[in-house]
Design an enzyme around this catalytic site. Structure first.
Site: not given
Ligand code: UD1
Length: 424
Positions: A22-23, A116, A121, A308, A400
């Site tokens: 998925k990811n 969420c 996030r 995850d 999902r």
């Molecule tokens: C992706 C994965 C999700 C997984 C996560 C962490 C997909 C579709 N989703 O989510 O399944 O749980 O990586 O491995 O691939 N953050 C900020 N600011 C930002 C971006 C992130 O503060 O601009 C924080 C987030 O709130 C979180 C942390 O960084 O606490 C990690 O987030 P991130 O690695 O960006 O996760 P996703 O890409 O949303």
């Protein structure tokens, strides 16, 4: 809303094939708009999140069709650069169209994704990084929640991420592929799904160095070309089924498992008493005894233990012979399963980002709620290990990310089926 009914208590035996990732699929589907043409994506999982990404592609004027698990996308014509609020609300990953549409059309309007259930996030790393690539940003609408980005020329630059965010790394790569000059990303996420996005883009003509490392260099190219790409298997789905065996006991074969991406999960399961053997064709996992406790399990960016997989391991450790601690380091509020597992007889105390679990001999079937995708899957495996009947409500969350968790677990000898809430 649908539910999943589980009759638990038996040991598992059988084999199942692991679906496509998925990811990896989600950013690659966004990336298809960077090429003006056809992309063929094989081993693509038929799951709700992928369907949502396809809906966004259609909103933009693209054409998509399926042949079994092959997704064919035609992005020759893009008639809109707006991603609607509804799409972003349905699925946060639609934010990846930010970089992809900027790359293709130099303009994009997209709603700001809210928090969420698992955390706030924010997307500040995405926006700050992309802004530094000569991209103007304004916030429109009554609530200033529509992000409008535009530029006459995307310029490569040096980007230092405060945290190795998966989504921000992917969004910057998508923005950089057709930019002028070189973009260097420092402290990039090393998750296999970032590597896979790079592999896909390189096979479509992009120039990327440092794939899979914390320093990625993207040299902009004039255009991409059509590509036929096969996605790897889903490491989290494989990990979920490994956790099912650890919780319920038994011996199974998992086919097409991406073993190289599962080192941290294998290490933990090995330490709590599972025996795991790997060859080119399958992984054999066998768990003959009650799981051992795990002192402190911390979630971390790759190659650390994945957030995850945290909920699934919580299910397993509820049944361990002793006390375990889980520390969630990635998301602020990813312990929604504590209250649900307690309904099944688990003994867990929780404060801030730490859960202390005192293992019990047995879990009892109960009615529980899937609050998010992985939490829901973790409750299904709790049901498989528990005595009696478990009803997991909110099964749509599980759809999902899992093509058919009932089909897969039943192939492993469990007794699991979807049912409508009305007949319960
Ligand atoms: C992706 C994965 C999700 C997984 C996560 C962490 C997909 C579709 N989703 O989510 O399944 O749980 O990586 O491995 O691939 N953050 C900020 N600011 C930002 C971006 C992130 O503060 O601009 C924080 C987030 O709130 C979180 C942390 O960084 O606490 C990690 O987030 P991130 O690695 O960006 O996760 P996703 O890409 O949303």
């Amino acid at each position: 809303m649908s539910s999943i009914k589980v009759i638990g208590g038996g040991r598992l035996k059988g084999e199942t094939k692991i679906q496509g990732s998925k990811n990896a699929a989600l950013p690659i589907i966004a990336a298809t708009v960077l090429n003006k043409g056809i992309t063929i994506l094989r081993n693509c999982p038929r799951i709700l999140d992928v369907f949502h990404m396809i809906d966004v592609l259609k909103e933009l004027g693209c054409i998509a069709s399926w042949e079994s698990n092959t997704l064919i996308v035609d992005t020759t014509d893009i008639t809109s650069t707006k991603v609607s609020e509804g799409s972003v609300q349905k699925m946060r990953s639609s934010i990846l169209f930010l970089g992809a549409l900027l790359g293709r059309n130099h303009e994009v309007s997209i709603a700001y994704p809210g928090g969420c259930l698992i955390g706030k996030r924010p997307i500040d790393y995405h926006l700050d990084s992309i802004k530094s690539m000569n991209v103007s940003q304004e916030f429109l609408g009554d609530d200033k929640d529509i992000i409008h980005c535009y530029t006459d020329k995307i310029m490569g630059t040096d980007i230092f991420l405060k945290f190795p965010s998966v989504g921000a790394t992917q969004n910057v790569i998508l923005t950089a592929v057709l930019a002028e000059g070189v973009t260097r990303i420092f402290n990039a996420a090393r998750e296999p799904e970032v590597l896979e996005l790079c592999n896909f883009l390189v096979s479509a003509g992009a120039r990327i160095c440092g794939k899979g490392t914390a320093f990625i260099e993207v040299e902009g190219v004039g255009r991409l070309h059509d590509v036929d790409y096969t996605l790897s298997a889903d490491r989290i789905v494989a990990g979920t089924y490994m956790a099912a065996i650890a919780a319920a006991g038994g011996e199974v074969l998992l086919l097409d498992t991406p073993t190289g991406q599962l080192d941290s999960v294998i290490r933990v399961l090995d330490r709590i008493g599972c025996s795991i053997r790997i060859n080119d064709e399958y992984m054999r996992i066998s768990c003959k005894r009650r799981p051992l406790p795990y002192d402190i399990l911390k979630t971390q960016p790759y190659p650390g233990f994945p957030t995850d997989m945290q909920s699934q391991l919580m299910t397993v450790l509820c049944l361990a012979d002793g006390k375990s601690t889980i520390v969630e380091e990635i998301f602020e509020s990813r312990f929604q399963n504590v209250s649900e597992l307690k309904k099944m007889g688990a003994m867990i105390s929780e404060s801030d980002n730490k859960a202390v679990i005192s293992g019990v001999m047995h879990l009892e079937g109960a009615q529980v709620m899937a609050h998010d995708l992985r939490a829901g899957a973790a409750l299904v495996i709790a049901g498989v290990a528990a005595q009696g009947e478990t009803i997991v409500r909110g099964a749509t969350s599980i759809e999902r990310g899992y093509e058919d968790i009932c089909r897969d677990l039943n192939s492993l000898g469990a007794n699991v089926r979807y049912c409508s809430d009305n007949i319960l």
